[in-house]
Design an enzyme around this catalytic site. Structure first.
Site, short mmCIF file in Angstrom:
data_model
loop_
_atom_site.label_atom_id
_atom_site.label_comp_id
_atom_site.label_asym_id
_atom_site.label_seq_id
_atom_site.Cartn_x
_atom_site.Cartn_y
_atom_site.Cartn_z
N LYS A 1 13.91 24.95 6.51
CA LYS A 1 13.44 24.12 7.64
C LYS A 1 13.96 22.69 7.58
O LYS A 1 14.47 22.17 8.54
CB LYS A 1 11.92 23.95 7.58
CG LYS A 1 11.10 25.04 8.06
CD LYS A 1 9.63 24.63 8.16
CE LYS A 1 8.99 23.92 7.05
NZ LYS A 1 8.56 24.24 5.86
N ARG B 1 0.40 23.39 9.84
CA ARG B 1 0.43 24.29 8.70
C ARG B 1 -0.78 25.21 8.64
O ARG B 1 -0.89 26.03 7.74
CB ARG B 1 0.46 23.46 7.42
CG ARG B 1 1.72 23.66 6.61
CD ARG B 1 1.62 22.78 5.39
NE ARG B 1 2.60 23.08 4.40
CZ ARG B 1 3.80 22.52 4.34
NH1 ARG B 1 4.18 21.66 5.25
NH2 ARG B 1 4.62 22.84 3.37
N ARG C 1 16.34 24.16 -6.18
CA ARG C 1 16.00 22.81 -5.75
C ARG C 1 15.24 22.07 -6.85
O ARG C 1 15.42 20.87 -7.05
CB ARG C 1 15.14 22.90 -4.48
CG ARG C 1 14.78 21.53 -3.91
CD ARG C 1 14.12 21.66 -2.55
NE ARG C 1 12.73 22.07 -2.66
CZ ARG C 1 11.95 22.39 -1.62
NH1 ARG C 1 12.45 22.37 -0.40
NH2 ARG C 1 10.71 22.75 -1.80
N ARG D 1 11.47 17.73 -7.79
CA ARG D 1 10.22 17.46 -7.07
C ARG D 1 9.04 17.95 -7.90
O ARG D 1 9.06 19.07 -8.41
CB ARG D 1 10.24 18.19 -5.72
CG ARG D 1 10.29 17.26 -4.55
CD ARG D 1 10.48 18.01 -3.27
NE ARG D 1 9.33 18.83 -2.90
CZ ARG D 1 9.24 19.46 -1.74
NH1 ARG D 1 10.22 19.37 -0.86
NH2 ARG D 1 8.20 20.19 -1.45
N ARG E 1 1.95 27.56 -3.36
CA ARG E 1 2.39 27.18 -2.00
C ARG E 1 2.74 28.41 -1.17
O ARG E 1 2.48 28.45 0.02
CB ARG E 1 3.58 26.23 -2.09
CG ARG E 1 3.13 24.79 -2.38
CD ARG E 1 4.23 23.93 -2.94
NE ARG E 1 5.40 23.85 -2.09
CZ ARG E 1 6.63 23.59 -2.53
NH1 ARG E 1 6.84 23.35 -3.81
NH2 ARG E 1 7.62 23.53 -1.69
P1 ADP Z 1 7.72 22.83 1.63
O1 ADP Z 1 8.04 23.11 3.06
O2 ADP Z 1 8.88 23.07 0.72
O3 ADP Z 1 6.46 23.48 1.15
P2 ADP Z 1 6.88 20.10 2.30
O4 ADP Z 1 7.71 18.95 1.87
O5 ADP Z 1 6.85 20.46 3.75
O6 ADP Z 1 7.43 21.30 1.42
O7 ADP Z 1 5.37 19.91 1.82
C1 ADP Z 1 5.02 19.60 0.49
C2 ADP Z 1 3.49 19.50 0.33
O8 ADP Z 1 2.97 18.47 1.20
C3 ADP Z 1 2.70 20.75 0.74
O9 ADP Z 1 2.65 21.72 -0.30
C4 ADP Z 1 1.32 20.14 1.06
O10 ADP Z 1 0.58 19.87 -0.10
C5 ADP Z 1 1.67 18.81 1.70
N1 ADP Z 1 1.77 18.94 3.19
C6 ADP Z 1 2.88 18.81 3.96
N2 ADP Z 1 2.61 19.02 5.26
C7 ADP Z 1 1.28 19.27 5.33
C8 ADP Z 1 0.37 19.58 6.38
N3 ADP Z 1 0.78 19.67 7.64
N4 ADP Z 1 -0.92 19.79 6.06
C9 ADP Z 1 -1.36 19.70 4.81
N5 ADP Z 1 -0.58 19.44 3.77
C10 ADP Z 1 0.74 19.22 4.00
#
Ligand code: ADP
Length: 189
Positions: A13, A88, A127, A133, A144
């Site tokens: 994404k 999410r 990654r 990260r 996750r």
């Molecule tokens: P990925 O898509 O690889 O899981 P992201 O960078 O989108 O990684 O998100 C990393 C973390 O940030 C998530 O595991 C969560 O803890 C938090 N996060 C991101 N977006 C949201 C959201 N919309 N609601 C709640 N937590 C979020």
């Protein structure tokens, strides 16, 4: 164009959003990036979010709504946006609809990037080595993925039910996936 990009962690994404933001000249709004910036800045929100993110869980809906609402009202998002990482869960999806309605910017399309689980696990492991990260450890990634299946997957059906969903195969090269997305957007434009 007002777009929501959906897909499992590691589905690509973020990579695709970064290309589309150039193509379409609308901002790429990534909640992961916004949260990591807050953590980096050491703000109160960042301190709260860090522990939750490192466990692989979701930051609270309240915090996320405040963050996204503010970002969507910035000047650069007036002409459209690409949302990555939000919504999410179902409550975020409904809240987003309300906000977009209120600011007169309804969604054009939600695009789900489909990739099988084996592939996303392999991509995230790679990654983790490259970017370091703190939420890419094996245990957190497993959590996750579970959170994704339980809470985020239903968001795909939410948009499907509203007739706003398109699915794109996320396998192949970055370019191949980008072409598939572009093809979808052409039919939406
Ligand atoms: P990925 O898509 O690889 O899981 P992201 O960078 O989108 O990684 O998100 C990393 C973390 O940030 C998530 O595991 C969560 O803890 C938090 N996060 C991101 N977006 C949201 C959201 N919309 N609601 C709640 N937590 C979020």
């Amino acid at each position: 164009m007002r777009i929501v990009l959906l897909g499992a962690p590691g589905s690509g994404k973020g990579t695709q959003a970064a290309i589309l933001t150039e193509d379409l000249q609308v901002p790429h709004i990534s909640t992961g990036v916004l949260l990591r910036a807050a953590v980096e800045a050491g703000s109160e929100l960042g301190q709260k979010a860090k522990a939750v993110m490192d466990r692989g869980e979701l930051v609270s809906d309240d915090i996320m709504l405040g963050l996204i609402e503010e970002r969507l009202q910035a000047e650069d998002a007036k002409g459209g946006f690409i949302l990555d990482g939000y919504p999410r869960n179902l409550s975020q999806a409904s809240a987003l609809d309300v906000v977009l309605e209120r600011i007169g910017q309804p969604l054009d399309v939600a695009i789900q990037i489909d990739v099988d689980t084996e592939q996303v696990v392999a991509r995230i492991a790679k990654r983790a080595q490259e970017e370091g990260r703190s939420d890419d450890s094996e245990e957190t990634v497993r959590k996750r993925m579970q959170v994704y299946q339980e809470q985020t997957a239903p968001v795909v059906d939410f948009y499907a039910d509203k007739g706003q969903l398109t699915r794109v195969l996320g396998e192949g090269t970055i370019e191949e996936v980008n072409h598939r997305i572009r093809a979808v957007l052409q039919t939406e434009a």
